[in-house]
Design a protein around this motif. Structure first.
Motif, mmCIF file in Angstrom:
data_model
loop_
_atom_site.group_PDB
_atom_site.id
_atom_site.type_symbol
_atom_site.label_atom_id
_atom_site.label_comp_id
_atom_site.label_asym_id
_atom_site.label_seq_id
_atom_site.Cartn_x
_atom_site.Cartn_y
_atom_site.Cartn_z
ATOM 1 N N VAL A 213 94.783 33.964 -7.961
ATOM 2 C CA VAL A 213 93.662 33.628 -7.381
ATOM 3 C C VAL A 213 93.165 34.878 -6.629
ATOM 4 C CG1 VAL A 213 94.299 31.102 -6.848
ATOM 5 C CG2 VAL A 213 94.877 32.829 -5.282
ATOM 6 N N MET A 214 91.736 34.727 -6.676
ATOM 7 C CA MET A 214 91.129 36.087 -6.070
ATOM 8 C C MET A 214 90.465 35.591 -4.676
ATOM 9 S SD MET A 214 89.711 38.156 -9.273
ATOM 10 C CE MET A 214 88.754 36.984 -9.970
ATOM 11 N N SER A 215 90.619 34.424 -4.171
ATOM 12 C CA SER A 215 89.996 34.044 -2.961
ATOM 13 C C SER A 215 91.289 33.348 -2.134
ATOM 14 C CB SER A 215 88.946 33.193 -2.997
ATOM 15 O OG SER A 215 88.314 32.474 -1.733
ATOM 16 N N PRO A 216 91.442 33.738 -1.007
ATOM 17 C CA PRO A 216 92.527 33.417 -0.153
ATOM 18 C C PRO A 216 92.760 31.584 -0.153
ATOM 19 C CG PRO A 216 91.321 34.906 1.090
ATOM 20 C CD PRO A 216 90.539 34.656 -0.085
ATOM 21 N N THR A 217 93.913 31.240 -0.679
ATOM 22 C CA THR A 217 94.260 29.870 -0.640
ATOM 23 C C THR A 217 95.403 29.503 0.238
ATOM 24 O OG1 THR A 217 93.743 30.099 -3.259
ATOM 25 C CG2 THR A 217 95.092 28.150 -2.309
ATOM 26 N N LYS A 218 95.091 28.385 0.896
ATOM 27 C CA LYS A 218 95.858 27.986 2.171
ATOM 28 C C LYS A 218 97.240 27.397 1.455
ATOM 29 C CE LYS A 218 94.610 24.568 4.820
ATOM 30 N NZ LYS A 218 93.991 24.186 6.113
ATOM 31 N N LYS B 92 104.812 44.780 -2.027
ATOM 32 C CA LYS B 92 105.397 46.182 -2.166
ATOM 33 C C LYS B 92 105.316 46.757 -3.473
ATOM 34 C CE LYS B 92 105.667 45.967 2.233
ATOM 35 N NZ LYS B 92 105.011 44.567 2.802
ATOM 36 N N GLY B 93 105.110 46.004 -4.374
ATOM 37 C CA GLY B 93 105.049 46.367 -5.769
ATOM 38 C C GLY B 93 104.036 47.237 -6.402
ATOM 39 N N GLU B 94 104.032 47.853 -7.627
ATOM 40 C CA GLU B 94 102.727 48.591 -8.136
ATOM 41 C C GLU B 94 102.054 47.582 -9.003
ATOM 42 O OE1 GLU B 94 101.917 52.439 -10.998
ATOM 43 O OE2 GLU B 94 103.901 51.767 -10.654
ATOM 44 N N LYS B 95 102.598 46.642 -9.444
ATOM 45 C CA LYS B 95 101.954 45.561 -10.363
ATOM 46 C C LYS B 95 102.416 44.246 -9.724
ATOM 47 C CE LYS B 95 102.517 48.498 -14.457
ATOM 48 N NZ LYS B 95 102.978 48.491 -15.802
ATOM 49 N N GLY B 96 101.582 43.515 -10.357
ATOM 50 C CA GLY B 96 101.541 41.932 -9.666
ATOM 51 C C GLY B 96 101.562 41.750 -8.273
ATOM 52 N N CYS B 97 100.399 42.373 -7.663
ATOM 53 C CA CYS B 97 100.169 42.311 -6.201
ATOM 54 C C CYS B 97 99.639 41.196 -5.711
ATOM 55 C CB CYS B 97 99.236 43.707 -6.132
ATOM 56 S SG CYS B 97 100.094 45.263 -6.436
ATOM 57 N N PHE B 98 99.950 40.811 -4.305
ATOM 58 C CA PHE B 98 99.349 39.728 -3.602
ATOM 59 C C PHE B 98 99.674 40.140 -2.388
ATOM 60 C CE2 PHE B 98 104.130 39.246 -3.635
ATOM 61 C CZ PHE B 98 104.606 38.670 -2.652
ATOM 62 N N THR B 99 98.750 39.218 -1.560
ATOM 63 C CA THR B 99 98.795 39.577 -0.088
ATOM 64 C C THR B 99 98.881 38.134 0.628
ATOM 65 O OG1 THR B 99 96.834 41.338 -0.240
ATOM 66 C CG2 THR B 99 97.171 40.316 1.879
ATOM 67 N N GLY C 29 93.151 41.541 -7.614
ATOM 68 C CA GLY C 29 92.583 40.676 -6.851
ATOM 69 C C GLY C 29 92.910 40.527 -5.430
ATOM 70 N N GLN C 30 94.245 41.127 -5.027
ATOM 71 C CA GLN C 30 94.662 40.709 -4.094
ATOM 72 C C GLN C 30 94.154 41.060 -2.679
ATOM 73 O OE1 GLN C 30 95.670 43.352 -6.223
ATOM 74 N NE2 GLN C 30 96.386 45.135 -5.150
ATOM 75 N N GLN C 31 93.035 41.777 -2.738
ATOM 76 C CA GLN C 31 92.314 41.934 -1.228
ATOM 77 C C GLN C 31 91.499 40.903 -0.861
ATOM 78 O OE1 GLN C 31 90.892 45.774 -0.700
ATOM 79 N NE2 GLN C 31 92.081 46.701 -2.310
ATOM 80 N N GLY C 32 91.345 39.768 -2.001
ATOM 81 C CA GLY C 32 90.485 38.539 -1.522
ATOM 82 C C GLY C 32 89.077 38.680 -1.477
ATOM 83 N N HIS C 33 88.563 39.580 -2.329
ATOM 84 C CA HIS C 33 87.211 39.624 -2.138
ATOM 85 C C HIS C 33 86.683 39.096 -3.345
ATOM 86 C CE1 HIS C 33 87.469 42.493 0.957
ATOM 87 N NE2 HIS C 33 88.342 43.307 0.455
ATOM 88 N N THR D 60 97.349 32.860 0.991
ATOM 89 C CA THR D 60 97.584 33.969 -0.267
ATOM 90 C C THR D 60 96.661 34.276 -1.144
ATOM 91 O OG1 THR D 60 98.933 32.133 -1.067
ATOM 92 C CG2 THR D 60 100.175 33.618 0.421
ATOM 93 N N VAL D 61 96.675 35.311 -1.360
ATOM 94 C CA VAL D 61 95.632 35.702 -2.775
ATOM 95 C C VAL D 61 96.272 36.714 -3.664
ATOM 96 C CG1 VAL D 61 94.756 37.279 -0.939
ATOM 97 C CG2 VAL D 61 93.504 36.361 -3.169
ATOM 98 N N GLY D 62 95.888 36.788 -4.825
ATOM 99 C CA GLY D 62 96.311 37.756 -6.005
ATOM 100 C C GLY D 62 96.973 37.254 -6.878
ATOM 101 N N ASN D 63 98.084 37.921 -7.553
ATOM 102 C CA ASN D 63 98.750 37.668 -8.466
ATOM 103 C C ASN D 63 100.079 36.484 -8.027
ATOM 104 O OD1 ASN D 63 101.316 37.596 -10.618
ATOM 105 N ND2 ASN D 63 100.152 39.080 -11.249
ATOM 106 N N GLY D 64 99.914 35.481 -8.957
ATOM 107 C CA GLY D 64 100.707 34.187 -8.682
ATOM 108 C C GLY D 64 101.746 33.997 -9.404
ATOM 109 N N THR D 65 102.166 35.162 -10.474
ATOM 110 C CA THR D 65 103.398 34.850 -11.265
ATOM 111 C C THR D 65 104.487 34.469 -10.753
ATOM 112 O OG1 THR D 65 102.208 36.719 -12.659
ATOM 113 C CG2 THR D 65 104.616 36.105 -13.036
#
Length: 373
Positions: free
Chosen positions: A280-285, A245-252, A214-218, A263-268
């Motif tokens: 999170v799958m929606s951009p968070t400030k 830059k990784g194949e898994k655990g992606c975020f933007t 869900g790192q693209q924020g849609h 930021t959005v995506g995998n928060g590990t």
């Protein structure tokens, strides 16, 4: 950008730090060079820098070419008058002042050239872009994206997951215009392992490719085959976006004109910097207070961590690392260090501003302004 000194930290096992050794650097340390640089780009085990006379220097190893590994910055003689550089996991790119693109490295997915050659060890001009002038290029895993001077995008290489933004998953061995953005003036692009982001002059951010976290924020985890605007940012004016830059655990990470970071995506392990490790799958400030109330001027995502540059020239880092890539003093005492909120790097030179930072999975490079005479 004014020329600056190159400081590096993190994994140096392949010589990618340019310190004339292959050891890990837990804290920022100056590269072993007398040169000053205006830009740097970090890849998996390979680094590029542009010197103040617009020449390109490399260090490390690209695409496991162990016989070509260097532990110190060495000039790439074929490249001059270079204005932009990019490094992916296994191929690299440079753009000169005439808008010409040069690529080298792994070519198994024709991301470098259309010929059936597995590896190109030296820079080769991309002839499929002769009719346009290129401003910026980015390298993903098996694909390349180029931005023209007038804001159009071309893509080529492996098409899996829709990474080429062409509306399908078909491979393309020559640069192909992304026609779904015919009237959009794109001013910035970045690519991760299997997805990309593009920022328009109007402050919209478009994403395409793999979306497994869900790192693209849609608000979903479906792959996106064409550049699609992120509507969950409301009226925010985005100035830059950076892909992990990784194949898994992606975020933007996305920077907006007010100086805030979303930021959005995998928060590990805190890689979103919001104070917890939730996905999170929606951009968070990220609260501005996490950056000492300084506005952010740049943001760069790595694999499990993220860096931000503030208006005062400070660097903040959040996320995790086990080979010194956080650059934090406190991380030296903890094997698998992680921080869920941004922390200021105190080990960089005092009273000297950082002008840029770039990150891969395991190593980081920063340009620091030269000391006053």
């Amino acid at each position: 950008m004014k020329p600056g000194e190159l400081w590096v930290w993190g994994q140096g096992g392949s010589g990618q730090l340019g310190t004339k050794s292959n050891k890990i650097e837990d804290l920022p340390t100056p590269a072993k060079t007398q040169l000053n640089f205006i830009a740097a780009a970090a890849g998996r085990n390979y680094s590029l820098c542009i010197s103040d006379d617009l020449r390109v220097y490399r260090t490390g190893v690209l695409c496991n070419q162990q016989n070509d590994m260097t532990k110190e910055l060495a000039r790439i003689e074929a490249l001059t008058n270079i204005k932009d550089i990019a490094v992916g996991n296994s191929h690299a790119a440079a753009v000169n002042g005439n808008g010409e693109v040069f690529l080298w490295g792994n070519n198994k997915d024709t991301q470098v050239c259309p010929k059936k050659i597995a590896l190109l060890p030296k820079p080769m001009k991309v002839t499929g872009l002769n009719s346009v002038s290129i401003k910026q290029v980015s390298c993903g895993e098996g694909f390349t994206i180029a931005r023209t001077i007038d804001g159009r995008l071309y893509s080529w290489g492996r098409g899996r997951f829709g990474v080429l933004g062409q509306g399908d998953e078909t491979d393309r061995n020559i640069p192909t215009l992304i026609t779904s953005l015919p009237f959009t003036d794109i001013v910035h692009i970045d690519s991760g392992h299997s997805y990309s982001v593009a920022v328009s002059l109007e402050g919209e951010v478009y994403t395409f490719g793999r979306n497994s976290d869900g790192q693209q924020g849609h608000g979903h985890k479906h792959n996106v085959l064409t550049p699609t605007p992120v509507d969950n940012l409301g009226s925010q004016h985005v100035t830059k976006a950076s892909c992990s830059k990784g194949e898994k655990g992606c975020f933007t990470a996305m920077l907006v004109s007010s100086g805030h970071v979303f930021t959005v995506g995998n928060g590990t392990l805190g890689r979103l910097g919001t104070g917890d490790s939730k996905n999170v799958m929606s951009p968070t400030k990220i609260p501005l207070s996490f950056f000492g109330k300084e506005k952010v001027t740049d943001v760069v995502a790595g694999t499990t961590m993220c860096h931000a540059l503030t208006v005062g020239g400070s660097v903040y880092v959040w996320g995790s690392g086990n080979v010194g890539q956080t650059g934090l003093l406190e991380a030296r005492r903890i094997r698998n260090y992680a921080t869920e909120r941004p922390k200021k790097l105190e080990a960089l030179p005092k009273n000297r501003s950082v002008t840029m930072v770039t990150s891969s999975g395991d190593h980081v490079m920063a340009l620091v302004e030269q000391p006053s005479l």
